[in-house]
Design an enzyme around this catalytic site. Structure first.
Site, PDB file in Angstrom:
ATOM      1  N   PRO A 105      -1.706 -26.112   5.581  1.00 25.89           N
ATOM      2  CA  PRO A 105      -2.174 -27.484   5.345  1.00 25.89           C
ATOM      3  C   PRO A 105      -1.506 -28.494   6.271  1.00 25.89           C
ATOM      4  CG  PRO A 105      -1.521 -26.418   3.273  1.00 25.89           C
ATOM      5  CD  PRO A 105      -1.038 -25.547   4.399  1.00 25.89           C
ATOM      6  N   GLU A 132       5.734 -20.366  -0.807  1.00 26.38           N
ATOM      7  CA  GLU A 132       5.838 -21.781  -0.411  1.00 26.38           C
ATOM      8  C   GLU A 132       5.655 -21.943   1.096  1.00 26.38           C
ATOM      9  OE1 GLU A 132       5.813 -23.822  -3.117  1.00 26.38           O
ATOM     10  OE2 GLU A 132       5.739 -21.793  -3.938  1.00 26.38           O
ATOM     11  N   ARG A 170     -19.634 -16.563  14.688  1.00 25.83           N
ATOM     12  CA  ARG A 170     -21.030 -16.962  14.867  1.00 25.83           C
ATOM     13  C   ARG A 170     -21.290 -17.700  16.175  1.00 25.83           C
ATOM     14  NH1 ARG A 170     -22.455 -21.658  13.651  1.00 25.83           N
ATOM     15  NH2 ARG A 170     -24.482 -21.185  12.724  1.00 25.83           N
ATOM     16  N   ASP A 185     -27.328 -26.278  14.680  1.00 27.01           N
ATOM     17  CA  ASP A 185     -26.721 -26.757  13.450  1.00 27.01           C
ATOM     18  C   ASP A 185     -26.093 -28.122  13.584  1.00 27.01           C
ATOM     19  OD1 ASP A 185     -27.153 -24.226  12.473  1.00 27.01           O
ATOM     20  OD2 ASP A 185     -25.136 -23.575  12.982  1.00 27.01           O
TER      21      ASP A 185
HETATM   22  C1  9WO Z   1       2.635 -25.422  -1.347  1.00 25.11           C
HETATM   23  C2  9WO Z   1       2.995 -26.639  -1.870  1.00 25.11           C
HETATM   24  C3  9WO Z   1       3.432 -27.004  -3.146  1.00 25.11           C
HETATM   25  C4  9WO Z   1       3.701 -28.344  -3.386  1.00 25.11           C
HETATM   26  C5  9WO Z   1       3.524 -29.301  -2.378  1.00 25.11           C
HETATM   27  C6  9WO Z   1       3.072 -28.921  -1.128  1.00 25.11           C
HETATM   28  C7  9WO Z   1       2.819 -27.594  -0.911  1.00 25.11           C
HETATM   29  N1  9WO Z   1       2.393 -27.002   0.185  1.00 25.11           N
HETATM   30  C8  9WO Z   1       2.295 -25.692  -0.057  1.00 25.11           C
HETATM   31  C9  9WO Z   1       1.864 -24.784   0.932  1.00 25.11           C
HETATM   32  O1  9WO Z   1       1.584 -25.226   2.036  1.00 25.11           O
HETATM   33  N2  9WO Z   1       1.771 -23.477   0.603  1.00 25.11           N
HETATM   34  C10 9WO Z   1       1.231 -22.581   1.541  1.00 25.11           C
HETATM   35  C11 9WO Z   1       0.360 -21.535   0.895  1.00 25.11           C
HETATM   36  C12 9WO Z   1       2.194 -21.915   2.458  1.00 25.11           C
HETATM   37  C13 9WO Z   1       1.408 -21.321   3.605  1.00 25.11           C
HETATM   38  C14 9WO Z   1       0.204 -20.485   3.113  1.00 25.11           C
HETATM   39  N3  9WO Z   1      -0.474 -21.125   2.004  1.00 25.11           N
HETATM   40  C15 9WO Z   1      -1.553 -21.918   2.240  1.00 25.11           C
HETATM   41  C16 9WO Z   1      -2.253 -22.096   3.390  1.00 25.11           C
HETATM   42  N4  9WO Z   1      -2.100 -22.688   1.306  1.00 25.11           N
HETATM   43  N5  9WO Z   1      -3.106 -23.387   1.826  1.00 25.11           N
HETATM   44  C17 9WO Z   1      -3.231 -23.034   3.102  1.00 25.11           C
HETATM   45  C18 9WO Z   1      -4.190 -23.638   3.973  1.00 25.11           C
HETATM   46  C19 9WO Z   1      -4.358 -23.199   5.268  1.00 25.11           C
HETATM   47  C20 9WO Z   1      -5.282 -23.843   6.090  1.00 25.11           C
HETATM   48  N6  9WO Z   1      -5.991 -24.886   5.636  1.00 25.11           N
HETATM   49  C21 9WO Z   1      -5.860 -25.322   4.384  1.00 25.11           C
HETATM   50  C22 9WO Z   1      -4.949 -24.710   3.519  1.00 25.11           C
END
Ligand code: 9WO
Length: 288
Positions: A105, A132, A170, A185
């Protein structure tokens, strides 16, 4: 080796995913990577997808991939050593240079332009974290492109990796055949082609005040029956007037973009002047 002597052979793009859940990437139906476009691309030899278990590269007797965070707090952090060893081992399986991608994220927001840029690479290595996250030191050492597919938290990077693989696949040459659907698209070359793939007359773009470089959403689509539960289709679609159909579709695309995603129009080089310019479109060329 010797492939240079075979003029039409193109090696498949290779994508490796490093994950503690490799079973999520199983390449046969009903797995997500075994059906639809990714499934077809793998069968056609256009895509070679490998999922590697990071756990296979652990050194301790419990095959531990994570440990408690320094500084305290809840949850666990993925350790440097298994991630580093998995990446270097997988990269050594193919001589082509790998572009490393970490799904998180905290990454750069994914766009169609970024998808197409990654699709031009011979080989990608994607790292899917869990818990985490991954120890920052191995991220720093690997120096991957960090990519986000949206502002939400998943339980791991695997589903984000699959979204990225699907979007890349794709766009690969030969995957969609010659229908050129990918070019029609939303987003892709959206403001320069008609839905049939022909080039829109620049005069039509001028009449519609579509900013250069802006991306447009797709138009609505209809199929048989012509009347469904009392609901008709837009009459222009059965008029037989290809220019009128093309003009209507472009108008719909611009109206939808203005209503739903005005930000896409603002990202162009010059701003749209007014919504009523939609009502006075220029001529659209069908290659005729
Ligand atoms: C957990 C968390 C908890 C409380 C506040 C912030 C927080 N961030 C995260 C977090 O980033 N956890 C991740 C779980 C660790 C790396 C892999 N995970 C992940 C990747 N969750 N969401 C994604 C992701 C990847 C690409 N685009 C959107 C979401």
């Amino acid at each position: 080796m010797l492939y240079g002597l075979l003029p039409h052979y193109h090696p498949p793009m290779r994508i490796d995913v490093l994950t503690t859940f490799p079973e999520m990437f199983y390449p046969t139906p009903p797995g997500a990577m075994g059906v639809s476009i990714p499934g077809r691309a793998q069968k056609a030899g256009i895509l070679e997808l490998h999922a590697t278990n990071i756990r296979d590269y652990t050194n301790d007797k419990y095959n531990k991939t994570d440990d408690r965070p320094y500084g305290g707090g809840p949850g666990m952090v993925m350790m440097c050593q298994p991630v580093w060893d998995a990446v270097t081992a997988v990269e050594a399986q193919d001589s082509r240079p790998a572009t490393r991608v970490y799904l998180s994220p905290q990454g750069t927001p994914l766009t169609q332009d970024l998808v197409e840029s990654l699709a031009s690479k011979p080989r990608l290595v994607m790292i899917a974290g869990h818990y985490e996250g991954i120890d920052e030191r191995v991220i720093e050492r690997l120096d991957p492109i960090e990519i986000s597919i949206g502002d939400y938290i998943l339980s791991g990077g695997e589903l984000a990796a699959m979204v990225l693989i699907d979007a890349i696949t794709r766009t690969l040459p030969g995957v969609l055949g010659h229908g050129d659907s990918a070019l029609e698209d939303s987003f892709s070359h959206a403001n320069t082609t008609n839905p049939d793939g022909s080039v829109i007359n620049p005069k039509a773009l001028k009449g519609l005040e579509i900013p250069a470089g802006a991306k447009l959403l797709d138009c609505p689509h209809y199929t048989r029956p012509q009347v469904w539960d009392g609901m008709e289709i837009p009459p222009v679609l059965t008029s037989g007037d290809h220019n009128a159909v093309a003009r209507w579709r472009l108008e719909q695309r611009l109206k939808r973009t203005q209503d739903r995603r005005p930000d896409l129009l603002e990202s162009g080089l010059s701003g749209p002047e007014s919504a009523d310019s939609v009502d006075s479109p220029g001529e659209i060329c069908d290659d005729a």
